[in-house]
Design an enzyme around this catalytic site. Structure first.
Site, PDB file in Angstrom:
ATOM      1  NE  ARG A   1      -8.562   1.173  12.849  1.00  0.00           N
ATOM      2  CZ  ARG A   1      -9.424   0.205  12.555  1.00  0.00           C
ATOM      3  NH1 ARG A   1      -9.149  -0.626  11.557  1.00  0.00           N
ATOM      4  NH2 ARG A   1     -10.540   0.054  13.241  1.00  0.00           N
TER       5      ARG A   1
ATOM      6  CE1 TYR B   1     -10.854   7.732  10.909  1.00  0.00           C
ATOM      7  CE2 TYR B   1     -12.628   6.321  11.680  1.00  0.00           C
ATOM      8  CZ  TYR B   1     -11.289   6.642  11.647  1.00  0.00           C
ATOM      9  OH  TYR B   1     -10.386   5.892  12.338  1.00  0.00           O
TER      10      TYR B   1
ATOM     11  CG  HIS C   1     -15.123   1.342  13.914  1.00  0.00           C
ATOM     12  ND1 HIS C   1     -15.103   2.524  13.211  1.00  0.00           N
ATOM     13  CD2 HIS C   1     -13.876   1.194  14.431  1.00  0.00           C
ATOM     14  CE1 HIS C   1     -13.903   3.072  13.295  1.00  0.00           C
ATOM     15  NE2 HIS C   1     -13.143   2.284  14.032  1.00  0.00           N
TER      16      HIS C   1
ATOM     17  NE  ARG D   1      -8.661  -1.921  15.914  1.00  0.00           N
ATOM     18  CZ  ARG D   1      -9.780  -2.515  15.481  1.00  0.00           C
ATOM     19  NH1 ARG D   1      -9.698  -3.639  14.762  1.00  0.00           N
ATOM     20  NH2 ARG D   1     -10.963  -2.008  15.764  1.00  0.00           N
TER      21      ARG D   1
ATOM     22  CE  LYS E   1      -9.558  -1.816  19.635  1.00  0.00           C
ATOM     23  NZ  LYS E   1     -10.112  -0.528  20.124  1.00  0.00           N
TER      24      LYS E   1
ATOM     25  CG  HIS F   1      -4.914   3.557  15.011  1.00  0.00           C
ATOM     26  ND1 HIS F   1      -4.349   2.321  14.817  1.00  0.00           N
ATOM     27  CD2 HIS F   1      -5.694   3.437  16.117  1.00  0.00           C
ATOM     28  CE1 HIS F   1      -4.765   1.489  15.759  1.00  0.00           C
ATOM     29  NE2 HIS F   1      -5.581   2.146  16.557  1.00  0.00           N
TER      30      HIS F   1
END
Length: 315
Positions: free
Chosen positions: A263, A295, A286, A159, A187, A260
């Site tokens: 990414r 994706y 994730h 990110r 995160k 993003h």
């Protein structure tokens, strides 16, 4: 026994917003957003002749959501995401009113926010990514920095916030030993290790030798940040995003790639190349594989396009 006093709907809304502010400690943005949605709700109820909280029924909540979707003469209809946010605010308000003893019934309990369409992440083609990575002028300190940043973003799937958060010490050991992974903080400060490919290592090495010292010389107080701005301080997320946009413009990539973009491209190109979705999940950081599986939908769409344009009996 005294009769229960039912406050006006605007007063009940004010009490709820005060609860969010004082007891929940919600942010100003959250309170402002809920306040706007609930004011619209109050106006809708008054226009429907409802001024007493006990008189609100589920049909009024449903008609409010429908009115937001349809819009009117003075405003366009709202997107499903905006309607969903407003319905969440209304449901939370009525739930609070019941818990607070203001009213005995929650008319919004059975009203669900509208289902939002699944947004597929947009990925650049391999050619577009190559053009974007080639855009910076690597004969200048600024170009060396920008190239290193872009190579990190695409080469690791980081990110933007993770990339600008890197320090020199985070990458120096990886430049000497390709077998070591690059540590990224995602995160919630969750750590993950990702490989650092040869292109990214070369770009970062060139920047450290011939680019970063120029920026560091401008700093009043030298710091550990890898990517520096024109004042020698840590590059911000906004500035990093502008670098991506500038490179996309130079590469003449249609549309404006989102923050993003690299990414998303990293993940999509890995899956196109046969990578397992669980591996991509780990690389992206994730928490759930469900997020990563978006994706796979992108690559399925790509496969379908190739089939339709290539197979003689596809149409």
């Amino acid at each position: 026994m005294h009769d229960r006093r039912v406050p006006s709907i605007p007063d009940a809304v004010d009490a709820y917003l005060a609860h969010l502010r004082v007891e929940v400690g919600a942010s100003k943005n959250t309170i402002g957003s809920y306040g706007r949605d609930l004011r619209r709700y109050v106006d809708h109820l008054e226009a429907s002749g409802v001024t007493n909280l006990d008189a609100v029924a589920s049909v009024h909540v449903e008609s409010f959501a429908a009115a937001l979707r349809q819009g009117g003469e003075d405003r366009p209809g709202l997107a499903a995401s905006s309607v969903a946010r407003a319905v969440v605010a209304v449901r939370s308000f009525h739930r609070f009113a019941v818990l607070d003893g203001t009213t005995p019934v929650n008319p919004a309990a059975a009203v669900k926010p509208p289902q939002q369409p699944k947004r597929l992440p947009h990925a650049l083609s391999v050619g577009e990514v190559q053009a974007l990575l080639d855009a910076p002028d690597r004969t200048t300190p600024v170009g060396l920095r920008d190239a290193a940043l872009l190579e990190i973003l695409y080469g690791t799937g980081a990110r933007i916030s993770e990339a600008v958060g890197l320090d020199v010490d985070d990458v120096s050991s990886q430049l000497d030993d390709p077998g070591l992974g690059l540590r990224l903080f995602g995160k919630g400060r969750k750590q993950r290790m990702v490989p650092l490919g040869s292109y990214a290592r070369t770009a970062v090495g060139d920047y450290l030798v011939r680019g970063r010292p120029t920026f560091q010389a401008l700093a009043k107080r030298p710091g550990p940040a890898l990517f520096l701005n024109s004042r020698g301080g840590r590059l911000s997320r906004q500035s990093a995003w502008q670098i991506v946009q500038k490179a996309a413009s130079t590469a003449r990539i249609a549309g404006e790639p989102g923050p993003h973009a690299l990414r998303h491209s990293f993940a999509t190109h890995l899956l196109d190349g046969g990578a397992d979705v669980r591996v991509v999940q780990e690389l992206l950081g994730h928490a759930s594989v469900t997020t990563t599986q978006l994706y796979t939908l992108v690559t399925s769409e790509h496969l379908r396009e190739v089939f339709l344009t290539s197979h003689p009996r596809a149409r």
